[in-house]
Write an enzyme that holds these catalytic residues in place. Structure first.
Site, PDB file in Angstrom:
ATOM      1  N   VAL A 260       0.920  -1.178   0.101  1.00 24.39           N
ATOM      2  CA  VAL A 260      -0.089   0.139   0.116  1.00 24.39           C
ATOM      3  C   VAL A 260       1.008   1.169  -0.095  1.00 24.39           C
ATOM      4  O   VAL A 260       2.016   1.397   0.501  1.00 24.39           O
ATOM      5  CB  VAL A 260      -0.894  -0.007   1.325  1.00 24.39           C
ATOM      6  CG1 VAL A 260      -1.817  -1.057   1.124  1.00 24.39           C
ATOM      7  CG2 VAL A 260      -0.015   0.172   2.571  1.00 24.39           C
TER       8      VAL A 260
ATOM      9  N   MET B  54       5.966  -2.073  -8.165  1.00 27.12           N
ATOM     10  CA  MET B  54       5.208  -0.752  -8.202  1.00 27.12           C
ATOM     11  C   MET B  54       5.414  -0.089  -6.847  1.00 27.12           C
ATOM     12  O   MET B  54       5.896   1.151  -6.875  1.00 27.12           O
ATOM     13  CB  MET B  54       3.877  -1.094  -8.501  1.00 27.12           C
ATOM     14  CG  MET B  54       3.069   0.272  -8.280  1.00 27.12           C
ATOM     15  SD  MET B  54       3.128   1.214 -10.014  1.00 27.12           S
ATOM     16  CE  MET B  54       1.947   0.282 -10.894  1.00 27.12           C
ATOM     17  N   LYS B  55       5.353  -0.809  -5.772  1.00 27.61           N
ATOM     18  CA  LYS B  55       5.490  -0.261  -4.309  1.00 27.61           C
ATOM     19  C   LYS B  55       6.987   0.155  -3.999  1.00 27.61           C
ATOM     20  O   LYS B  55       7.139   1.257  -3.751  1.00 27.61           O
ATOM     21  CB  LYS B  55       5.320  -1.399  -3.188  1.00 27.61           C
ATOM     22  CG  LYS B  55       5.674  -0.963  -1.853  1.00 27.61           C
ATOM     23  CD  LYS B  55       4.885   0.236  -1.391  1.00 27.61           C
ATOM     24  CE  LYS B  55       5.269   0.368   0.016  1.00 27.61           C
ATOM     25  NZ  LYS B  55       4.635   1.567   0.723  1.00 27.61           N
ATOM     26  N   LEU B  56       7.910  -0.744  -4.541  1.00 23.63           N
ATOM     27  CA  LEU B  56       9.453  -0.154  -4.456  1.00 23.63           C
ATOM     28  C   LEU B  56       9.646   1.112  -5.367  1.00 23.63           C
ATOM     29  O   LEU B  56      10.510   1.997  -4.998  1.00 23.63           O
ATOM     30  CB  LEU B  56      10.387  -1.428  -4.880  1.00 23.63           C
ATOM     31  CG  LEU B  56      10.441  -2.466  -3.937  1.00 23.63           C
ATOM     32  CD1 LEU B  56      11.493  -3.552  -4.567  1.00 23.63           C
ATOM     33  CD2 LEU B  56      11.215  -1.929  -2.588  1.00 23.63           C
TER      34      LEU B  56
END
Length: 295
Positions: free
Chosen positions: A118, A167-169
């Site tokens: 998230v 995507m989170k990284l």
């Protein structure tokens, strides 16, 4: 849904509260007794026994710190034999390869797996305004969509397992890059005695502006980085992961190296548990809140 939440850290506690508010039956587990007692005092059903935690549940939601912690809990003797027929939702920030490895092991145990990192922190978790990035099969995504919509204002199926982790990284790398860039520019403004508000006024009117600049500005002006929603030490872990993934993909890792050097300097100066914006002190050492000019 019956949800077992494993991990009552900074995000685990508000996520548990939000799920309860949305009508889910939640039981929480945590390794440390103090967090269990805190959660229990706030009305959350808790257990210190992993077998009890996962025995009668539909969904296991992981809010643990890293892949090592996830593996040690999820594949412990108490849990792994009871995964069959359940859905594992993995919310922590880990690498794409680590997530794919977890997915394989979970599926071999007879459970479904969906990565759901998230964007957002404690306030967004409490209000259900997180941005949820899902990676996995469409079937598992749609099965959990109602639950996830209770946590996020945006719930997006990014792609297969590993792609939401990537995507989170990428997002967390931007957190570091924007914060480092703003801290450096603000340091120059203050060192030269330019009025900070004059600088901010022009910045807000430009294409260079990002809302995070105003969110962190007061912390810089007051040199106060307490009440961390995202500690510096966690950003260090995430940028280290980003560097590994980027370099394994053939990207130049020098920018990530430089960012890590700055972040590590902040941690060495004692800011590891403080808000990540404390990296300002590593970039601009020597400023004093009482004598600082241009504020």
């Amino acid at each position: 849904m019956k949800v077992t939440l494993l991990g009552l850290g900074l995000m685990g506690l508000p996520v548990a509260h939000r799920l309860i508010q949305r009508g889910h039956e939640v039981k929480a587990w945590n390794r440390s007794e103090s967090r269990l007692q805190m959660a229990q005092s706030e009305g959350i059903t808790v257990t210190g026994n992993l077998t009890d935690a996962v025995s009668d549940t539909e969904v296991i939601l992981l809010t643990l710190s890293d892949a090592e912690a996830i593996g040690s809990v999820l594949f412990s003797d108490e849990v792994v034999s009871r995964l069959g027929g359940k859905t594992v939702l993995q919310m922590g920030t880990i690498s794409p390869d680590q997530s794919r490895e977890l997915a394989d092991r979970v599926q071999q145990s007879g459970a479904d797996y969906l990565e759901v990192p998230v964007l957002g922190s404690i306030p967004e978790a409490m209000s259900g305004e997180l941005i949820v990035m899902a990676g996995g099969s469409e079937e598992v995504y749609h099965h959990c969509l109602l639950l996830l919509r209770g946590l996020g204002k945006e719930v997006d199926l990014v792609g297969g397992v590993g792609q939401a982790a990537a995507m989170k990284l990428a997002m967390n790398q931007l957190i570091a890059a924007l914060t480092v860039g703003f801290a450096q520019s603000l340091g120059l403004i203050r060192a030269e005695g330019v009025e900070v508000e004059h600088f901010m006024k022009l910045l807000r009117e430009s294409a260079l502006y990002a809302p995070t600049f105003d969110k962190k500005l007061q912390k810089y002006l007051e040199h106060d980085y307490s009440k961390a929603n995202f500690p510096l030490k966690h950003l260090i872990k995430d940028i280290g992961l980003f560097k590994q993934v980027a370099e394994s993909s053939g990207m130049n890792g020098e920018v990530a190296d430089a960012t890590l050097s700055i972040l590590n300097s902040g941690q060495q100066a004692g800011y590891g548990d403080e808000d990540y914006s404390a990296l300002y002190e590593a970039i601009n050492p020597g400023f004093d809140a009482e004598t600082d000019i241009g504020c």
